[in-house]
Design a protein around this motif. Sequence first.
Motif, PDB file in Angstrom:
ATOM      1  N   ILE A  33      55.798  15.229  10.080  1.00  0.00           N
ATOM      2  CA  ILE A  33      56.067  14.175   9.074  1.00  0.00           C
ATOM      3  C   ILE A  33      54.902  13.982   8.089  1.00  0.00           C
ATOM      4  O   ILE A  33      54.431  12.862   7.871  1.00  0.00           O
ATOM      5  CB  ILE A  33      56.428  12.839   9.751  1.00  0.00           C
ATOM      6  CG1 ILE A  33      55.358  12.389  10.762  1.00  0.00           C
ATOM      7  CG2 ILE A  33      57.775  12.941  10.447  1.00  0.00           C
ATOM      8  CD1 ILE A  33      55.598  10.981  11.331  1.00  0.00           C
ATOM      9  N   ASN A  35      54.508  13.973   4.876  1.00  0.00           N
ATOM     10  CA  ASN A  35      54.638  13.062   3.743  1.00  0.00           C
ATOM     11  C   ASN A  35      54.497  11.604   4.158  1.00  0.00           C
ATOM     12  O   ASN A  35      53.966  10.778   3.411  1.00  0.00           O
ATOM     13  CB  ASN A  35      55.981  13.269   3.034  1.00  0.00           C
ATOM     14  CG  ASN A  35      55.963  14.480   2.111  1.00  0.00           C
ATOM     15  OD1 ASN A  35      54.881  14.967   1.769  1.00  0.00           O
ATOM     16  ND2 ASN A  35      57.124  14.972   1.729  1.00  0.00           N
ATOM     17  N   GLN A  36      54.975  11.259   5.349  1.00  0.00           N
ATOM     18  CA  GLN A  36      54.793   9.898   5.852  1.00  0.00           C
ATOM     19  C   GLN A  36      53.321   9.631   6.172  1.00  0.00           C
ATOM     20  O   GLN A  36      52.803   8.540   5.900  1.00  0.00           O
ATOM     21  CB  GLN A  36      55.649   9.669   7.099  1.00  0.00           C
ATOM     22  CG  GLN A  36      57.151   9.671   6.839  1.00  0.00           C
ATOM     23  CD  GLN A  36      57.935   9.301   8.084  1.00  0.00           C
ATOM     24  OE1 GLN A  36      57.635   8.315   8.755  1.00  0.00           O
ATOM     25  NE2 GLN A  36      58.942  10.126   8.401  1.00  0.00           N
ATOM     26  N   ALA A  95      58.943  22.461   4.226  1.00  0.00           N
ATOM     27  CA  ALA A  95      60.368  22.518   3.903  1.00  0.00           C
ATOM     28  C   ALA A  95      60.689  23.898   3.314  1.00  0.00           C
ATOM     29  O   ALA A  95      60.410  24.912   3.927  1.00  0.00           O
ATOM     30  CB  ALA A  95      60.753  21.378   2.969  1.00  0.00           C
ATOM     31  N   ASN A  96      61.232  23.940   2.088  1.00  0.00           N
ATOM     32  CA  ASN A  96      61.617  25.220   1.483  1.00  0.00           C
ATOM     33  C   ASN A  96      60.497  25.857   0.675  1.00  0.00           C
ATOM     34  O   ASN A  96      60.695  26.913   0.077  1.00  0.00           O
ATOM     35  CB  ASN A  96      62.843  25.029   0.581  1.00  0.00           C
ATOM     36  CG  ASN A  96      64.075  24.648   1.370  1.00  0.00           C
ATOM     37  OD1 ASN A  96      64.259  25.104   2.501  1.00  0.00           O
ATOM     38  ND2 ASN A  96      64.914  23.797   0.800  1.00  0.00           N
ATOM     39  N   ASN A 124      52.779  15.974  -1.458  1.00  0.00           N
ATOM     40  CA  ASN A 124      54.041  15.238  -1.364  1.00  0.00           C
ATOM     41  C   ASN A 124      54.983  15.523  -2.527  1.00  0.00           C
ATOM     42  O   ASN A 124      56.149  15.139  -2.493  1.00  0.00           O
ATOM     43  CB  ASN A 124      53.792  13.729  -1.236  1.00  0.00           C
ATOM     44  CG  ASN A 124      52.860  13.198  -2.308  1.00  0.00           C
ATOM     45  OD1 ASN A 124      52.548  13.907  -3.262  1.00  0.00           O
ATOM     46  ND2 ASN A 124      52.415  11.967  -2.148  1.00  0.00           N
ATOM     47  N   SER A 127      57.829  18.558  -1.576  1.00  0.00           N
ATOM     48  CA  SER A 127      59.067  18.271  -0.854  1.00  0.00           C
ATOM     49  C   SER A 127      59.231  16.757  -0.723  1.00  0.00           C
ATOM     50  O   SER A 127      58.278  16.045  -0.426  1.00  0.00           O
ATOM     51  CB  SER A 127      59.044  18.919   0.535  1.00  0.00           C
ATOM     52  OG  SER A 127      60.152  18.499   1.297  1.00  0.00           O
ATOM     53  N   ARG A 128      60.439  16.299  -0.939  1.00  0.00           N
ATOM     54  CA  ARG A 128      60.744  14.872  -0.789  1.00  0.00           C
ATOM     55  C   ARG A 128      61.228  14.536   0.613  1.00  0.00           C
ATOM     56  O   ARG A 128      61.516  13.385   0.911  1.00  0.00           O
ATOM     57  CB  ARG A 128      61.812  14.456  -1.817  1.00  0.00           C
ATOM     58  CG  ARG A 128      61.360  14.633  -3.272  1.00  0.00           C
ATOM     59  CD  ARG A 128      60.148  13.789  -3.573  1.00  0.00           C
ATOM     60  NE  ARG A 128      59.701  13.949  -4.954  1.00  0.00           N
ATOM     61  CZ  ARG A 128      58.620  13.354  -5.455  1.00  0.00           C
ATOM     62  NH1 ARG A 128      57.874  12.600  -4.670  1.00  0.00           N
ATOM     63  NH2 ARG A 128      58.270  13.561  -6.715  1.00  0.00           N
ATOM     64  N   ASP A 129      61.317  15.527   1.457  1.00  0.00           N
ATOM     65  CA  ASP A 129      61.773  15.319   2.829  1.00  0.00           C
ATOM     66  C   ASP A 129      60.657  14.657   3.628  1.00  0.00           C
ATOM     67  O   ASP A 129      59.637  15.276   3.921  1.00  0.00           O
ATOM     68  CB  ASP A 129      62.160  16.668   3.450  1.00  0.00           C
ATOM     69  CG  ASP A 129      62.756  16.507   4.848  1.00  0.00           C
ATOM     70  OD1 ASP A 129      62.736  15.385   5.384  1.00  0.00           O
ATOM     71  OD2 ASP A 129      63.222  17.522   5.402  1.00  0.00           O
ATOM     72  N   ARG A 130      60.857  13.416   3.998  1.00  0.00           N
ATOM     73  CA  ARG A 130      59.813  12.648   4.690  1.00  0.00           C
ATOM     74  C   ARG A 130      59.684  13.045   6.158  1.00  0.00           C
ATOM     75  O   ARG A 130      58.773  12.609   6.842  1.00  0.00           O
ATOM     76  CB  ARG A 130      60.075  11.150   4.571  1.00  0.00           C
ATOM     77  CG  ARG A 130      59.869  10.620   3.171  1.00  0.00           C
ATOM     78  CD  ARG A 130      60.262   9.144   3.057  1.00  0.00           C
ATOM     79  NE  ARG A 130      59.596   8.290   4.025  1.00  0.00           N
ATOM     80  CZ  ARG A 130      58.356   7.818   3.902  1.00  0.00           C
ATOM     81  NH1 ARG A 130      57.646   8.139   2.828  1.00  0.00           N
ATOM     82  NH2 ARG A 130      57.826   7.035   4.829  1.00  0.00           N
ATOM     83  N   THR A 131      60.622  13.850   6.651  1.00  0.00           N
ATOM     84  CA  THR A 131      60.561  14.251   8.058  1.00  0.00           C
ATOM     85  C   THR A 131      60.054  15.685   8.226  1.00  0.00           C
ATOM     86  O   THR A 131      59.857  16.139   9.349  1.00  0.00           O
ATOM     87  CB  THR A 131      61.948  14.146   8.711  1.00  0.00           C
ATOM     88  OG1 THR A 131      62.842  15.079   8.082  1.00  0.00           O
ATOM     89  CG2 THR A 131      62.505  12.734   8.562  1.00  0.00           C
ATOM     90  N   ALA A 132      59.836  16.401   7.121  1.00  0.00           N
ATOM     91  CA  ALA A 132      59.455  17.809   7.208  1.00  0.00           C
ATOM     92  C   ALA A 132      58.023  17.955   7.706  1.00  0.00           C
ATOM     93  O   ALA A 132      57.119  17.243   7.251  1.00  0.00           O
ATOM     94  CB  ALA A 132      59.613  18.488   5.850  1.00  0.00           C
TER      95      ALA A 132
END
Length: 356
Positions: A33, A35-36, A95-96, A124, A127-132
Amino acid sequence: MEDNPNKYTIKLDKSTDTTDGIDTYNITWTIPIINQLLQTKAMDDVYRTLRHTVVEVPDTPFKMKVSFYGNAVIMICYLSSTSLFMKWSLEFKLANFSDVLPIKDYETIQANQWQYCRRIINLNNLSRDRTAPLYLSFKLIVSHAVKAGICRNIPLPYIELSEDFGILLTDDSFSDVTIKSAEGIEFKAHKNVLAVRSNVLRAHFEHSTKENISNVVETQWDTEVLRDVLTFVYTDEVPRVDDAPEKLLVAADYYELDRLTSLCEEALSNRLTVENAIDTLQLAELYSLNALILSTLNFIKNEPFKLIKETQGWKNIQSVEFIHWIYDVIVADGIILNYNDHTDILAAALNEVSIK
């Protein structure tokens, strides 16, 4: 290797080639995580010094380090507890998105000195995926092969191979290709020599390429730069490397001549001045010249920073992040070579997220 679910995971895959005396370490550091974590108070921008997490990799001589200042920039390093002759690569993936620093040539890594790998800006935004999770995958190839010296009572003849190959550049009796500088100056060369020294040059002579049909290779390089490149290709030496290493570096990188790149890196380090330090640092970062990055940062740290800021190189800086990097690493005594802060910043951020 046992994972720690409360922090991050380290995975090791080691292989040994006993024939060639090579150990290969594939080490993946997974930071969950990310990004978090970058949005936690632990990594808030109000902190103006580097905070770190260092992990030891069991059953290896290596430690890995990620350094954060604020939530905008991450720096990645590794360290060996013993001096090694090795080469390395690093891939980071979120992520990707992924990026790879390719493997370069072998070099001697000094014991207990942090080796700078790369800097990531505004992670950050990738990727905007906060769980990646963020994956940092190191490939460290260590060579243990040592050729023992043999004592002889009979002196060996002078080795002339390098000089003999150098003569090929001026004797066009058996040349089969012409290579031209940007000004149109021609050099007679040999396809097999060029191809065996550089995969980029080899590509010119494979299949039905224009160069292979015409036996002419046109280049973008100034005559002196092309002459130096060809001298290195034929002799593995470049006597004029100190004349314009920044120009020669571009050609060395283009033709994937790693040893020539290292010679340019050494020449640039030896000619550091207050006036050119910032330009050299930017060039070193552009071409991922890690040893030059470290030597330039140390040079800047040990010079009056007031003089550095008065140079044209400083005035030409376009990136605010680059300025912040210099201030935070140099001025705030956060130089990445000196690690004295034992705070585990990732653990603090993960703990903050788990409490919420």
